[in-house]
Enzyme design. Structure first.
Site, PDB file in Angstrom:
ATOM      1  N   LYS A 114       0.818  -1.225   0.000  1.00  0.00           N
ATOM      2  CA  LYS A 114       0.000   0.000   0.000  1.00  0.00           C
ATOM      3  C   LYS A 114       0.850   1.273   0.000  1.00  0.00           C
ATOM      4  O   LYS A 114       0.748   2.114   0.902  1.00  0.00           O
ATOM      5  CB  LYS A 114      -0.962   0.025   1.183  1.00  0.00           C
ATOM      6  N   ASP A 168       3.226   7.387  -0.945  1.00  0.00           N
ATOM      7  CA  ASP A 168       4.026   8.615  -0.863  1.00  0.00           C
ATOM      8  C   ASP A 168       4.265   9.177  -2.270  1.00  0.00           C
ATOM      9  O   ASP A 168       3.822   8.593  -3.255  1.00  0.00           O
ATOM     10  CB  ASP A 168       5.348   8.318  -0.136  1.00  0.00           C
TER      11      ASP A 168
HETATM   12  N1  5IU Z   1      -6.951  -5.937   3.241  1.00  0.00           N
HETATM   13  C1  5IU Z   1      -8.259  -5.925   3.632  1.00  0.00           C
HETATM   14  N2  5IU Z   1      -9.098  -4.981   3.140  1.00  0.00           N
HETATM   15  C2  5IU Z   1      -8.700  -4.040   2.265  1.00  0.00           C
HETATM   16  C3  5IU Z   1      -7.346  -4.078   1.854  1.00  0.00           C
HETATM   17  C4  5IU Z   1      -6.499  -5.020   2.363  1.00  0.00           C
HETATM   18  O1  5IU Z   1      -8.696  -6.745   4.413  1.00  0.00           O
HETATM   19  O2  5IU Z   1      -9.496  -3.218   1.822  1.00  0.00           O
HETATM   20  I1  5IU Z   1      -6.718  -2.725   0.559  1.00  0.00           I
HETATM   21  C5  5IU Z   1      -5.986  -6.915   3.741  1.00  0.00           C
HETATM   22  C6  5IU Z   1      -5.786  -6.922   5.226  1.00  0.00           C
HETATM   23  C7  5IU Z   1      -5.396  -8.332   5.482  1.00  0.00           C
HETATM   24  C8  5IU Z   1      -6.215  -9.127   4.470  1.00  0.00           C
HETATM   25  O3  5IU Z   1      -4.018  -8.503   5.152  1.00  0.00           O
HETATM   26  O4  5IU Z   1      -6.417  -8.234   3.380  1.00  0.00           O
HETATM   27  C9  5IU Z   1      -7.538  -9.629   4.967  1.00  0.00           C
HETATM   28  O5  5IU Z   1      -7.359 -10.481   6.065  1.00  0.00           O
HETATM   29  P1  5IU Z   1      -8.560 -11.295   6.771  1.00  0.00           P
HETATM   30  O6  5IU Z   1      -9.151 -12.225   5.676  1.00  0.00           O
HETATM   31  O7  5IU Z   1      -7.881 -12.040   7.843  1.00  0.00           O
HETATM   32  O8  5IU Z   1      -9.574 -10.306   7.265  1.00  0.00           O
END
Ligand code: 5IU
Length: 281
Positions: free
Chosen positions: A94, A97
């Site tokens: 993500k 910057d």
């Molecule tokens: N993740 C999210 N939502 C988003 C984004 C990234 O959940 O909008 I951009 C990431 C955070 C974590 C994974 O690394 O995806 C989801 O994990 P869980 O399935 O454990 O919630």
């Protein structure tokens, strides 16, 4: 016609971005549109989860900065597993910057993300300069970039004209480095079929057993994500590796890894069935 009615195989054949093409080919080969998100904080657990679910996934998503004992051997071993099991690697960095800084964060520092991660992602908050900065590093390596068009968490500000700006920038990106989005829906086809440029949609916030967590995460099922919303890849974290985090799982790792494998195969099946249903098969 709409991207949602095309097969992964036919899209792979036309895909100009090398990382996206490799991902689409891998999805087709393994009949898996499942990405596992391995959010664990030690090296061996990370590798063990990848080894356990590797056969069932097309992609492994990492947060490399949460690993306490990170070293370059970890990325060498992860790369070896990606070859052994045939999956790609997506560092969920993500970037957010200005182009020059993002470019350095991508190429350098402790993690050297560009050297091992096929796909990474960025917020468009800084404007399109973040894309050029990352492209300078990633393009020569054949990498791909996803823009964060929508997030899964409650109250996310990634909506409306912001989401649309991500779509517009992706469609007009001349580097060919942008290969899709993190989004909850087919954002590139809001105004009709996208005939300009095939963009992938990878979607987190996927779970079959619960609706959310205590910190704003919201879950939908693979069917809602792939069939109803037209997304391309489901991203599943705790739904797969969750058994490792419980007291029971910590006490009996072997049993926990059996559960991890079972969940991997369960989400793989659910994702693929939803894709076949979308195609009307
Ligand atoms: N993740 C999210 N939502 C988003 C984004 C990234 O959940 O909008 I951009 C990431 C955070 C974590 C994974 O690394 O995806 C989801 O994990 P869980 O399935 O454990 O919630």
């Amino acid at each position: 016609s709409s991207i949602t009615l095309q097969t992964y195989a036919s899209r792979a054949a036309k895909q100009p971005n090398a990382a996206a093409k490799a991902l689409l080919e891998c999805i087709e080969r393994k009949q898996s549109n499942l990405c596992v998100s391995v959010d664990v904080t030690n090296k061996q657990d990370l590798l063990d989860v990848c080894d356990a679910v590797g056969p069932d996934v097309c992609l492994v998503k990492t947060h490399i900065d949460i690993v306490e004992d990170f070293d370059l051997d970890l990325v060498q071993q992860l790369t070896a597993l990606s070859q052994k099991h045939d999956f790609l690697i997506f560092e969920d960095r993500k970037f957010a910057d200005i182009g020059n800084t993002a470019s350095l964060q991508y190429s350098s520092g402790v993690h050297k993300i560009a050297s091992w991660s096929h796909i990474t992602n960025a917020h468009l908050v800084p404007g399109p300069g973040v894309i050029s900065g990352l492209a300078k590093v990633g393009q020569p390596l054949g990498r791909g970039l996803l823009l964060l068009a929508e997030m899964s968490s409650a109250g996310a500000l990634t909506k409306g004209s912001y989401t649309q700006a991500c779509v517009d920038e992706a469609k007009k990106d001349t580097t060919g480095f942008v290969c899709g989005f993190i989004a909850m829906s087919r954002v590139d086809e809001r105004e009709g079929p996208n005939t300009e440029r095939d963009l992938l949609i990878l979607t987190p916030g996927v779970g079959l057993d619960i609706k959310g967590d205590a910190m704003g995460q919201q879950y939908r099922t693979p069917d809602q994500v792939i069939r109803e919303s037209g997304c391309d890849v489901i991203i599943v974290g705790r739904g797969i590796y969750g058994a490792l985090m419980t007291e029971e799982g910590k006490a009996d790792k072997k049993a926990a890894f059996d559960k991890v494998r079972q969940q991997g195969s369960r989400y793989k099946k659910a994702g693929w069935e939803a894709y076949l249903a979308r195609l009307g098969q």
